[in-house]
Design a protein around this motif. Structure first.
Motif, PDB file in Angstrom:
ATOM      1  N   LEU A 161      22.047  -4.242  16.446  1.00 25.23           N
ATOM      2  CA  LEU A 161      20.689  -3.918  16.882  1.00 25.23           C
ATOM      3  C   LEU A 161      20.245  -4.816  18.024  1.00 25.23           C
ATOM      4  CD1 LEU A 161      18.279  -2.078  16.263  1.00 25.23           C
ATOM      5  CD2 LEU A 161      17.439  -3.872  14.732  1.00 25.23           C
ATOM      6  N   CYS A 184      19.354  -3.369  21.761  1.00 24.69           N
ATOM      7  CA  CYS A 184      18.079  -3.600  22.456  1.00 24.69           C
ATOM      8  C   CYS A 184      18.315  -4.138  23.868  1.00 24.69           C
ATOM      9  CB  CYS A 184      17.207  -4.566  21.665  1.00 24.69           C
ATOM     10  SG  CYS A 184      16.571  -3.867  20.140  1.00 24.69           S
ATOM     11  N   PHE A 189      17.445  -1.868  27.210  1.00 27.10           N
ATOM     12  CA  PHE A 189      16.531  -2.358  28.236  1.00 27.10           C
ATOM     13  C   PHE A 189      17.206  -2.370  29.604  1.00 27.10           C
ATOM     14  CE2 PHE A 189      14.309  -5.759  30.564  1.00 27.10           C
ATOM     15  CZ  PHE A 189      13.040  -5.193  30.569  1.00 27.10           C
TER      16      PHE A 189
END
Length: 143
Positions: A43, A47, A51
């Motif tokens: 995770l 992320c 991004f």
């Protein structure tokens, strides 16, 4: 054949699993701890990669270009400092204070940003998604 076609995909999976094992060396090892740690590490990287993917799509290019301009000018017509050099060669114009290249048009800025894109971001994103799905499946199998 598959390994030659998607090397970044498999390297990313191996690195994430390796980082998971590195965290588990300090805590002890059980199947539930492995699944939980794998989920958290996957995770975290998802992320970061998501991004970066959003940035590479050009989401903030206009903001970044205007920020570059405001670093150089107080208002759009009034420079923050009066340069000692006369800028005739716009291709080799660098900021004297920071040494950064100044892009005089949005097209130049866009071309520069497109040249700095990550070409394998889709493989990195898919590897983290697969590990997230694997950790979900493992957690339901364990519980």
């Amino acid at each position: 054949m598959m390994l030659k076609q998607y090397p970044i995909f498999f390297k990313s999976i191996l690195w994430i699993i390796g980082i998971t094992f590195l965290f588990l060396l300090r805590q002890g090892f059980s199947a539930l701890q492995f699944t939980n740690t794998l989920f958290l590490v996957s995770l975290f990287f998802f992320c970061i990669y998501a991004f970066k993917w959003i940035l590479d799509q050009g989401t903030f290019y206009t903001f970044q270009y205007s920020w570059q301009k405001t670093k150089r000018y107080v208002l759009f017509f009034l420079p923050k400092y009066w340069t000692t050099k006369d800028v005739k060669d716009k291709k080799n114009d660098y900021d004297e204070a920071t040494g950064e290249k100044i892009f005089h048009s949005f097209e130049e800025f866009y071309e520069y940003k497109q040249s700095k894109r990550w070409l394998d971001i889709n493989q990195l994103l898919s590897s983290t998604l697969i590990l997230l799905a694997l950790s979900f499946i493992l957690s339901f199998a364990i519980l």
